[in-house]
Design an enzyme around this catalytic site. Structure first.
Site, mmCIF file in Angstrom:
data_model
loop_
_atom_site.group_PDB
_atom_site.id
_atom_site.type_symbol
_atom_site.label_atom_id
_atom_site.label_comp_id
_atom_site.label_asym_id
_atom_site.label_seq_id
_atom_site.Cartn_x
_atom_site.Cartn_y
_atom_site.Cartn_z
ATOM 1 C CG ASP A 14 26.241 12.266 37.507
ATOM 2 O OD1 ASP A 14 26.509 13.066 36.586
ATOM 3 O OD2 ASP A 14 27.102 11.524 38.001
ATOM 4 C CB SER A 15 26.659 10.222 33.496
ATOM 5 O OG SER A 15 27.784 10.531 34.296
ATOM 6 C CB CYS A 78 25.423 15.490 35.126
ATOM 7 S SG CYS A 78 26.502 14.964 33.793
ATOM 8 C CB THR A 80 28.613 16.124 30.795
ATOM 9 O OG1 THR A 80 29.912 16.070 31.396
ATOM 10 C CG2 THR A 80 28.714 15.787 29.336
ATOM 11 C CD GLU A 157 29.786 5.744 37.248
ATOM 12 O OE1 GLU A 157 29.050 4.755 37.235
ATOM 13 O OE2 GLU A 157 29.470 6.821 37.808
ATOM 14 C CB CYS A 192 33.454 16.258 36.144
ATOM 15 S SG CYS A 192 32.747 14.598 36.113
ATOM 16 C CB THR A 193 28.980 15.919 39.848
ATOM 17 O OG1 THR A 193 28.525 14.995 38.843
ATOM 18 C CG2 THR A 193 28.347 17.276 39.611
ATOM 19 C CG HIS A 194 31.738 10.982 38.191
ATOM 20 N ND1 HIS A 194 30.666 11.481 37.493
ATOM 21 C CD2 HIS A 194 31.540 9.635 38.265
ATOM 22 C CE1 HIS A 194 29.868 10.477 37.143
ATOM 23 N NE2 HIS A 194 30.374 9.344 37.614
HETATM 24 N N1 DGL Z 1 29.312 13.734 36.560
HETATM 25 C C1 DGL Z 1 29.344 14.107 35.166
HETATM 26 C C2 DGL Z 1 29.712 15.593 35.050
HETATM 27 O O1 DGL Z 1 29.540 16.325 36.008
HETATM 28 C C3 DGL Z 1 30.227 13.164 34.446
HETATM 29 C C4 DGL Z 1 29.914 13.062 33.016
HETATM 30 C C5 DGL Z 1 30.335 11.779 32.389
HETATM 31 O O2 DGL Z 1 29.625 10.789 32.547
HETATM 32 O O3 DGL Z 1 31.346 11.787 31.673
HETATM 33 O O4 DGL Z 1 30.145 16.070 34.026
#
Ligand code: DGL
Length: 275
Positions: A14-15, A78, A80, A157, A192-194
């Site tokens: 993921d990011s 992720c 995105t 984050e 979004c996984t966050h």
């Molecule tokens: N966890 C990412 C997602 O699911 C976040 C993307 C980001 O870094 O903006 O989209």
């Protein structure tokens, strides 16, 4: 496939820390598997950058996971990166099972009673062709209220409590009324996984009755199906600590804290540079 291949780890990236919400579901669904988790926190957020950045990062991480860890499958944890890069990744790695994640619009539309579904995601996900196609395929099934949440990934984050609370309250207020009466949003898709990691802040803003939909569990089930199809499921044996390895291009302490908090794991996190 050989026994050696089925014993290889599954790569998850993921990011940043968000993919831990998917890793949590994977570890619950497939507890005998080994995992390599890469948080690309040094290059986050993806959702406010252009596609070229997300494609380049996804490609570099996929190559790293294959070359250094001989992964047997890859989970793009992720939304995105899935929207921007999964098509190309599948072309470039045709021999590797790749599972992506997308906002759970379909189940949300099917289960919403008011027929009004909120969708929170990154700007990039909402603008992507993949998402727009999914949305168009559900035309008439529900009314979707879309909300791009700039800054929320960054606040998660950085574990910035004030920013997380403010963003959740501002963005949900902008979406309209939540509740179970006619015209109100009764189902909220966390695209979004966050975002599962701000569930408390969201609940504070929208109350307890709204149904929250995240994509981790379906991704874990899809990963199981794919591995089973290819006879790549690991043998059911007890795994020692350290069966999940953590790497980050950002601050190791941040990922270790997140793993402790969300996975109840004391993770040794290694710093990583992937150019
Ligand atoms: N966890 C990412 C997602 O699911 C976040 C993307 C980001 O870094 O903006 O989209």
């Amino acid at each position: 496939m050989s026994a050696a291949a089925s014993a290889s780890p599954i790569g998850v990236f993921d990011s940043g820390v968000g993919g831990l919400s998917v890793l949590r579901a994977l570890r619950a669904e497939l507890p005998h598997e080994r995992y390599i988790y890469v948080a690309d926190s040094g290059h986050a957020p993806y959702g406010e950058r252009d596609d070229a950045h997300v494609i380049a990062r996804s490609d570099a991480i996929a190559r790293y996971l294959r070359e250094q860890h001989s992964i047997k499958a890859l989970v793009v944890a992720c939304n995105t990166a899935t929207a921007a890069a999964i098509k190309l990744m599948r072309q470039d790695h045709a021999d590797l099972p790749i599972v992506g994640i997308e906002p759970a619009l379909k189940p949300a539309a099917a289960s919403s009673k008011t027929g009004v579904v909120g969708v929170m995601a990154t700007r990039s996900t909402l603008q992507s062709e993949k998402f727009q196609t999914l949305l168009a395929s559900l035309n008439g099934k529900a009314r979707f209220v879309l909300q791009a949440c700039d800054g929320l990934v960054d606040a998660i984050e950085r574990e910035d409590a004030i920013q997380k609370g403010a963003a959740c309250s501002d963005y949900t207020r902008a979406m309209g009324r939540f509740g179970s009466s006619e015209g109100e949003i009764d189902t909220l898709v966390l695209g979004c996984t966050h975002y599962p990691f701000v569930e408390l802040e969201l609940r504070r803003a929208i109350g307890d009755t709204v149904v929250l939909m995240e994509g981790g569990a379906p991704v874990a089930r899809q990963t199981r199906r794919l591995l089973a199809d290819k006879q790549l499921l690991a043998e059911p044996e007890a795994l020692a600590d350290g069966s999940t390895l953590f790497f980050t291009t950002g601050k190791a302490e941040m990922l270790a804290n997140a793993a402790r908090r969300w996975l109840r794991l004391e993770a040794a996190v290694s710093a990583l540079q992937i150019a």
